[in-house]
Scaffold this active site. Structure first.
Site, short mmCIF file in Angstrom:
data_model
loop_
_atom_site.label_atom_id
_atom_site.label_comp_id
_atom_site.label_asym_id
_atom_site.label_seq_id
_atom_site.Cartn_x
_atom_site.Cartn_y
_atom_site.Cartn_z
N LYS A 1 -0.94 4.84 10.31
CA LYS A 1 -1.82 5.09 9.15
C LYS A 1 -2.31 3.87 8.73
CE LYS A 1 -3.55 6.32 5.18
NZ LYS A 1 -4.61 5.20 5.09
N CYS B 1 0.09 -11.30 0.44
CA CYS B 1 1.29 -11.16 -0.23
C CYS B 1 2.09 -12.10 -0.59
CB CYS B 1 2.06 -10.05 0.36
SG CYS B 1 2.56 -10.66 2.15
N GLU C 1 0.79 -9.60 -10.21
CA GLU C 1 0.06 -9.93 -8.81
C GLU C 1 -1.45 -9.49 -9.22
OE1 GLU C 1 0.31 -7.19 -5.22
OE2 GLU C 1 0.86 -8.94 -4.10
N GLU D 1 7.96 -3.46 2.45
CA GLU D 1 7.35 -4.73 1.99
C GLU D 1 6.21 -4.69 0.90
OE1 GLU D 1 9.38 -7.25 2.32
OE2 GLU D 1 10.73 -6.50 3.67
#
Ligand code: NAP
Ligand code: MG
Length: 482
Positions: free
Chosen positions: A174, A283, A383, A249
């Site tokens: 997905k 990331c 973030e 992750e």
């Protein structure tokens, strides 16, 4: 225009919803790139059923045969590198050089795990009984769902699919909606490489509809997720219901420490490329430069000049930096720029959308630098996922490490230093899954483990390298007495 169907049991099939989702070019939103299916829970169910049907036969296929298909996928991907790169840039926005490097990475990943497919072993031990051989086999876990983000829409699916298939599992992929067409191009390659029906399945559409099916269905044995912390939490809880194997992750707030001994030219290059490469949408992007006070003023001047020298533009025109992927990511970045200013950080470069007609129809934002950031400010803690760097002054290495570790995440970290003791001390004390000296926080080698610590990861299994196979295999211990 690319129009992708779902790929279920070896066939390209439309969703039973009859609806599609459109993808537009983030550099020019008047351009429609194509459509993917707006799938329903029933579509996800069909994909899982196909994957589940295909497990026994695929697991029984000899490793070298599975590997040969992965190798073929690598070759087809290499033949199509140019055209896939173009669609990828048009859909996701990164520069052509960045996208082409990523496609090359996926080619290399398929070749790497093609070899590993022949190499899956176990161990043999002495038994305490006579006439007994005691050994451990590594078997596939079964059906895996792979839920992936949009920011590395080729490499991340590749580094989940390749080891999963090499080890004999079947997969339901997905992809993230903002880069689902690019995901479809990858699946097309695997289909043509000769994967048997049902071994890989692809369903697109809303994560909040499909994700829960893919993380709770009892036929799914393992879930590999890469994405944001918020969604990762949901996936973990869903998958815990029947104790699936899970790997998450997630985000980072990655620091680069610049010490008193640092070569400043090198430091500016390392921080600048780490912060603004792939539009800060990595990331592992550097979002905090933690700088010794003795070189702080000069570093701030130079990194500001670096940010201002970056040419922003449509990825296909080969600028230094492309747009953000979509409106919500752009809005998120602009919101953090406001927050930082309200918190009292000093804006020293960028700070808004670039002006001019060329930028009007795209999600462009300027490379932005804040100085005098207090580590406890939101801009120092959260973030951003855009090209925004916070520069934080510190007075010694100990304080650098405290600041570097003083966030919830722990994905990647680096230090720029000419001092071996400082380098080792940093490696000893930093809480991060990837640590680098005199290198940027971004950029990974494919044959070593990758993953975060703390809130960046479920800290269960690493991805990539040999460790990447652990998630996709389970040991069976055999006591063979005769
Ligand atoms: P995201 O919003 O968390 O989405 C990731 C995937 O989860 C997408 O496929 C999404 O589908 C799906 N999803 C959404 N809701 C779900 C639910 N309730 N259950 C299951 N799946 C669901 O992340 P993103 O915006 O795509 O990617 C950016 C984030 O990924 C950043 O935080 C970045 O740090 C992180 N990231 C981490 C790594 C790493 O290796 N550590 C690498 C790259 C990116 P839809 O797109 O349809 O919503
Ligand atoms: Mg998102």
């Amino acid at each position: 225009m690319e129009a992708f169907s779902n790929y279920i049991d070896g066939e390209w099939v439309a969703s039973e919803s009859g609806e599609t989702v459109e993808s537009r070019n983030p550099a020019d939103t008047t351009e429609v790139i194509g459509t993917v299916q707006q799938s329903t829970r029933a579509d996800a169910d069909s994909a899982i059923a196909a994957a589940s049907e295909a497990t026994d036969e695929w697991a029984a296929t000899p490793g070298p045969e599975r590997g040969a298909i992965l190798r073929e996928a690598g070759e087809i991907l290499a033949d199509r590198k140019e055209s896939i790169t173009e669609t990828f840039v048009s859909e996701e926005g990164k520069t052509k050089a960045e996208a082409s490097g990523e496609v090359q990475r996926a080619i290399d990943i398929f070749h790497y795990y093609a070899g590993k497919a022949s190499d899956i072993g176990g161990e043999v031990k002495e038994s305490s009984g006579r006439d007994t051989s005691l050994y451990v086999r590594q078997e596939p876990v079964g059906v895996v769902s792979a839920i992936t983000p949009w920011n590395y829409p080729v490499a991340i699916p590749a580094w989940k699919i390749a080891p999963a298939l090499a080890a004999g599992n079947t997969v339901v992929l997905k992809p993230a909606t903002p880069a689902a067409i690019t995901g479809g191009l990858l699946v097309e390659v695997l289909d043509e490489a000769g994967l048997p029906d049902g071994v890989l399945n692809f369903v697109t559409g809303s994560g909040s509809t499909l994700g829960p099916v893919l993380s709770t269905d009892e036929r799914i044995d393992a879930v590999s997720f890469t994405g944001s912390e918020g969604v990762g939490d949901i996936v973990y809880q869903n998958a815990a219901e029947d104790q699936k194997r899970v790997q998450l992750e997630m985000g980072g707030k990655n620091p680069t420490v610049v010490t008193e001994s640092a070569d400043l030219d090198e430091a500016v290059d390392i921080v600048g490329t780490g912060a603004f490469g792939v539009t800060g949408q990595a990331c592992t992007a550097c979002s905090r430069a933690i700088v010794h006070e003795s070189v702080y003023d000069e570093f701030v001047d130079r990194i500001s000049a670096y940010a201002e020298s970056i040419e922003v533009g449509p990825g296909l025109e080969e600028p230094d930096m492309g747009p953000q992927v979509n409106e919500s990511e752009l809005e998120g970045t602009l919101e953090y720029i406001d927050i930082a200013q309200n918190e009292g950080a000093e804006l020293v470069a960028g700070g808004g959308r670039p002006k001019g007609e060329a930028y009007e129809n795209g999600y462009f934002v300027e490379p932005t630098v804040f100085a005098d950031v207090d580590p406890e400010m939101r801009i120092g803690q959260e973030e951003v996922f855009g090209p925004v760097l916070s520069v934080i002054p510190v007075s010694d290495l100990e304080e650098s490490v405290d600041v570097a570790n003083g966030v919830e995440q722990g994905l990647s970290a680096s230090i720029v230093t000419e001092d071996l003791t400082e380098a080792h001390r940093f490696v000893d004390e930093i809480d991060a899954g990837v640590v680098k000296t005199n290198e940027k926080t971004t950029g990974l080698e494919l044959h070593v483990p990758f993953g975060g610590m703390k809130a960046s990861s479920s800290e269960t299994y690493r991805e990539q390298g040999d460790a990447g196979l652990d998630f996709y295999t389970i040991s069976k211990t055999v006591y063979m007495s005769y």
